[in-house]
Design an enzyme around this catalytic site. Structure first.
Site, PDB file in Angstrom:
ATOM      1  N   GLY A  30       0.805  -1.221   0.000  1.00 13.02           N
ATOM      2  CA  GLY A  30       0.000   0.000   0.000  1.00 13.02           C
ATOM      3  C   GLY A  30       0.832   1.262   0.000  1.00 13.02           C
ATOM      4  N   ILE A  31       0.669   2.084   1.035  1.00 13.13           N
ATOM      5  CA  ILE A  31       1.384   3.348   1.137  1.00 13.13           C
ATOM      6  C   ILE A  31       2.887   3.118   1.162  1.00 13.13           C
ATOM      7  CG2 ILE A  31       1.797   5.353   2.612  1.00 13.13           C
ATOM      8  CD1 ILE A  31      -1.124   5.140   3.526  1.00 13.13           C
ATOM      9  N   ASP A  74       9.436  -6.442   4.857  1.00  4.40           N
ATOM     10  CA  ASP A  74       8.034  -6.761   5.101  1.00  4.40           C
ATOM     11  C   ASP A  74       7.959  -8.191   5.620  1.00  4.40           C
ATOM     12  OD1 ASP A  74       5.222  -5.347   3.918  1.00  4.40           O
ATOM     13  OD2 ASP A  74       5.078  -7.462   4.462  1.00  4.40           O
ATOM     14  N   TYR A  86      -6.288   1.909  18.486  1.00  5.36           N
ATOM     15  CA  TYR A  86      -5.456   2.373  17.377  1.00  5.36           C
ATOM     16  C   TYR A  86      -5.002   3.808  17.621  1.00  5.36           C
ATOM     17  CZ  TYR A  86      -4.235   3.610  12.533  1.00  5.36           C
ATOM     18  OH  TYR A  86      -3.594   4.036  11.403  1.00  5.36           O
ATOM     19  N   LYS A 122      -1.134   5.359  18.058  1.00  4.25           N
ATOM     20  CA  LYS A 122      -0.579   6.394  17.180  1.00  4.25           C
ATOM     21  C   LYS A 122      -0.162   7.627  17.980  1.00  4.25           C
ATOM     22  CE  LYS A 122      -0.706   4.228  13.282  1.00  4.25           C
ATOM     23  NZ  LYS A 122       0.543   3.890  12.576  1.00  4.25           N
ATOM     24  N   VAL A 161      -7.093   7.311   3.424  1.00  2.00           N
ATOM     25  CA  VAL A 161      -6.367   7.009   2.195  1.00  2.00           C
ATOM     26  C   VAL A 161      -6.997   5.791   1.524  1.00  2.00           C
ATOM     27  CG1 VAL A 161      -4.097   6.552   1.189  1.00  2.00           C
ATOM     28  CG2 VAL A 161      -4.269   7.858   3.322  1.00  2.00           C
TER      29      VAL A 161
END
Length: 263
Positions: A24-25, A44, A159, A163, A192
């Site tokens: 993805g990003i 990854d 979440y 963050k 996104v």
């Protein structure tokens, strides 16, 4: 006269960039860093994803781009890989997970899973790579946080907490590593268009509400996260550290609220 070459200040020629989380990003970020001249190492847990990203990168003029499998939840092999990779100029962390549930419905296992990947793994990755940056006297670390580091909604509590925690680590690392010439910053994406947000976009009301929440009135594309990361990695941001760059289309500047469905 300035010592900064304005024509080259965004370039990353001759630098080694490591991207942790290459789907993805992360894949777009790797491509952006490579386009600015960096040699990129793709990390990854899914080696196929890392290899796919590596194979798509423009050719490096220094050395070939590389890809390795890594489980960021296992610090021992992570540390060994960091030593094997040698000097790293740019470190970008994108790996994260989310479980959308109200806090009272969370299980202990779900809580631990989100905190372990989003917060503890960020700590371990920087701990593995930053010491060589400190020893060398230079380096740029960029962690992807989220608009949820500063604003929440029902179902995003754990979440959001991770963050926000990452951002506090970023600020602390900036303070502790700054004297050694290492900069540490964050990029906070808004909503996104990635496979991970497909569930939201499949719900017409939910997807439209997210689009309308930002000042630009739409979702972001993954490639729109790249510019901020490349800037923070480059000499153009040589006096920027401890900052969180909001790439959210104005989401956190505009008031509004939507309670999403949970099933």
């Amino acid at each position: 006269m300035t010592s900064l070459d304005y024509a080259q200040m965004f370039r990353l020629d001759g630098r080694h960039a490591v991207v942790v989380g290459c789907g993805g990003i992360g894949s777009e970020i790797a491509a952006g860093l490579a386009a600015q001249g960096a040699r990129v190492t793709c990390l990854d847990k899914d080696l196929a994803a890392a290899e796919q990203t590596r194979a798509s990168l423009p050719h490096s003029q220094t050395r070939e781009h590389t890809a390795y499998p890594v489980d960021v939840l296992d610090p021992a092999p992570l540390g060994r890989l960091a030593e094997e990779l040698g000097d790293v100029d740019v470190l970008v962390l994108t790996a994260a997970v989310n479980v959308r549930k109200r806090l009272l419905d969370y299980t202990a296992e779900e809580f631990d899973r989100v905190v372990s990947l989003n917060l503890r793994a960020t700590f371990d990755v920087v701990r593995a790579f930053a010491p060589r940056m400190v020893k060398r006297g230079s380096g740029s670390v960029v962690a992807l946080t989220s608009i949820r580091a500063v604003t929440v909604e029902p179902g995003q509590g754990v979440y959001a907490a991770t963050k926000a925690g990452v951002m506090q680590l970023v600020r602390t690392w900036a303070a502790e590593l700054g004297p050694a010439g290492v900069r540490v910053n964050a990029v906070a994406p808004g909503v996104v268009e990635t496979p991970l947000t497909q569930q939201i976009r499949d719900d017409e009301a939910w997807g439209r509400a997210y689009a309308e929440k930002s000042a630009l009135g739409r979702w972001a594309r993954p490639e729109e996260m790249v510019g901020a990361v490349c800037w923070l990695a480059s000499d153009a941001a040589s006096f920027v550290t401890g900052s969180q760059v909001m790439v959210d289309g104005g989401w956190t500047a505009v008031d509004g609220r939507f309670t999403p469905p949970f099933s």
